[in-house]
Design a protein around this motif. Structure first.
Motif, PDB file in Angstrom:
ATOM      1  N   ARG A 135      59.419  39.300  61.586  1.00 44.09           N
ATOM      2  CA  ARG A 135      58.537  38.638  60.610  1.00 44.09           C
ATOM      3  C   ARG A 135      58.231  39.593  59.465  1.00 44.09           C
ATOM      4  O   ARG A 135      58.276  39.201  58.296  1.00 44.09           O
ATOM      5  CB  ARG A 135      57.245  38.189  61.297  1.00 44.09           C
ATOM      6  CG  ARG A 135      56.298  37.453  60.375  1.00 44.09           C
ATOM      7  CD  ARG A 135      55.017  37.068  61.095  1.00 44.09           C
ATOM      8  NE  ARG A 135      54.304  36.035  60.380  1.00 44.09           N
ATOM      9  CZ  ARG A 135      53.393  35.254  60.926  1.00 44.09           C
ATOM     10  NH1 ARG A 135      53.080  35.385  62.205  1.00 44.09           N
ATOM     11  NH2 ARG A 135      52.784  34.335  60.206  1.00 44.09           N
ATOM     12  N   SER A 136      57.913  40.842  59.772  1.00 40.78           N
ATOM     13  CA  SER A 136      57.601  41.802  58.706  1.00 40.78           C
ATOM     14  C   SER A 136      58.827  42.086  57.846  1.00 40.78           C
ATOM     15  O   SER A 136      58.704  42.290  56.639  1.00 40.78           O
ATOM     16  CB  SER A 136      57.033  43.095  59.291  1.00 40.78           C
ATOM     17  OG  SER A 136      57.998  43.782  60.050  1.00 40.78           O
ATOM     18  N   ASN A 147      48.683  35.386  59.435  1.00 38.12           N
ATOM     19  CA  ASN A 147      48.926  36.130  60.666  1.00 38.12           C
ATOM     20  C   ASN A 147      47.790  37.068  61.048  1.00 38.12           C
ATOM     21  O   ASN A 147      47.396  37.109  62.213  1.00 38.12           O
ATOM     22  CB  ASN A 147      50.236  36.916  60.548  1.00 38.12           C
ATOM     23  CG  ASN A 147      50.608  37.635  61.818  1.00 38.12           C
ATOM     24  OD1 ASN A 147      50.815  38.842  61.802  1.00 38.12           O
ATOM     25  ND2 ASN A 147      50.709  36.924  62.920  1.00 38.12           N
ATOM     26  N   TRP A 179      51.309  46.928  62.272  1.00 35.89           N
ATOM     27  CA  TRP A 179      51.534  45.487  62.268  1.00 35.89           C
ATOM     28  C   TRP A 179      53.028  45.172  62.239  1.00 35.89           C
ATOM     29  O   TRP A 179      53.500  44.288  62.960  1.00 35.89           O
ATOM     30  CB  TRP A 179      50.822  44.861  61.060  1.00 35.89           C
ATOM     31  CG  TRP A 179      51.223  43.451  60.788  1.00 35.89           C
ATOM     32  CD1 TRP A 179      50.797  42.329  61.443  1.00 35.89           C
ATOM     33  CD2 TRP A 179      52.145  42.997  59.791  1.00 35.89           C
ATOM     34  NE1 TRP A 179      51.392  41.208  60.923  1.00 35.89           N
ATOM     35  CE2 TRP A 179      52.228  41.592  59.894  1.00 35.89           C
ATOM     36  CE3 TRP A 179      52.901  43.634  58.823  1.00 35.89           C
ATOM     37  CZ2 TRP A 179      53.037  40.827  59.071  1.00 35.89           C
ATOM     38  CZ3 TRP A 179      53.711  42.870  58.002  1.00 35.89           C
ATOM     39  CH2 TRP A 179      53.764  41.479  58.126  1.00 35.89           C
ATOM     40  N   ASN A 231      51.546  34.382  54.092  1.00 34.85           N
ATOM     41  CA  ASN A 231      52.071  34.496  55.449  1.00 34.85           C
ATOM     42  C   ASN A 231      51.337  35.613  56.200  1.00 34.85           C
ATOM     43  O   ASN A 231      50.913  35.433  57.355  1.00 34.85           O
ATOM     44  CB  ASN A 231      53.578  34.772  55.404  1.00 34.85           C
ATOM     45  CG  ASN A 231      54.251  34.690  56.754  1.00 34.85           C
ATOM     46  OD1 ASN A 231      53.702  35.065  57.778  1.00 34.85           O
ATOM     47  ND2 ASN A 231      55.479  34.206  56.755  1.00 34.85           N
ATOM     48  N   VAL A 264      55.056  42.703  64.885  1.00 33.46           N
ATOM     49  CA  VAL A 264      55.645  41.390  64.569  1.00 33.46           C
ATOM     50  C   VAL A 264      57.148  41.444  64.316  1.00 33.46           C
ATOM     51  O   VAL A 264      57.784  40.397  64.169  1.00 33.46           O
ATOM     52  CB  VAL A 264      54.919  40.709  63.383  1.00 33.46           C
ATOM     53  CG1 VAL A 264      53.451  40.485  63.710  1.00 33.46           C
ATOM     54  CG2 VAL A 264      55.087  41.500  62.096  1.00 33.46           C
TER      55      VAL A 264
END
Length: 151
Positions: free
Chosen positions: A138-139, A98, A131, A94, A135
């Motif tokens: 999502r993280s 990304n 990051w 994943n 996101v």
């Protein structure tokens, strides 16, 4: 019905007549002779035109191709990838999807944690990044996948 021979000829003629733009071995979007955005061999993707865009089945096929490439990248880059639990593999793929492999390789501490089976540490390192702020949820979901592998 059109014969297979005629269909092959037609395919070659359409490719010749429509053209395509390929950069670095990949088809890229381009403006056609009327200025409409197109990709591949004459596929209109310009939202100004009715019927333009990709079908759901095409998007799904593209996603499957992209995910296969991501898995292969992880297998080639990380000798230990196949030894990871499935959920950790899923999380890493994943992330690769990304951010791409060059950027993923910069998560050195997280990757070291994964290689050594320290999944809680991997989750922490995943979240301790610019990051992660970009996101958001999502993280968090990816970190939870890493945490779920901790024994």
């Amino acid at each position: 019905m059109i014969s297979p021979k005629s269909m092959n000829e037609l395919v070659n003629e359409i490719k010749r007549d429509e053209g395509a733009v390929v950069e670095n071995g990949r088809h890229v979007a381009y403006a056609d002779s009327e200025g409409y955005w197109t990709i591949g061999v004459g596929r209109l993707i310009d939202s100004k035109l009715p019927g333009a865009g990709l079908r759901d089945s095409e998007v799904e096929q593209m996603l499957q191709n992209d995910l296969s490439e991501c898995v292969e990248d992880c297998q080639k880059t990380f000798a230990w990838f196949n030894d990871l639990p499935d959920l950790a593999k899923k999380a890493l793929v994943n992330m690769r999807f990304n951010v791409g492999m060059p950027r993923l390789k910069k998560f050195e501490k997280m990757l070291n944690a994964l290689e050594t089976g320290q999944f809680e540490w991997a989750a922490e390192e995943c979240l301790d990044s610019r990051w992660s702020k970009q996101v958001g949820a999502r993280s968090e979901r990816i970190a939870e996948l890493y945490r779920s592998c901790a024994t």
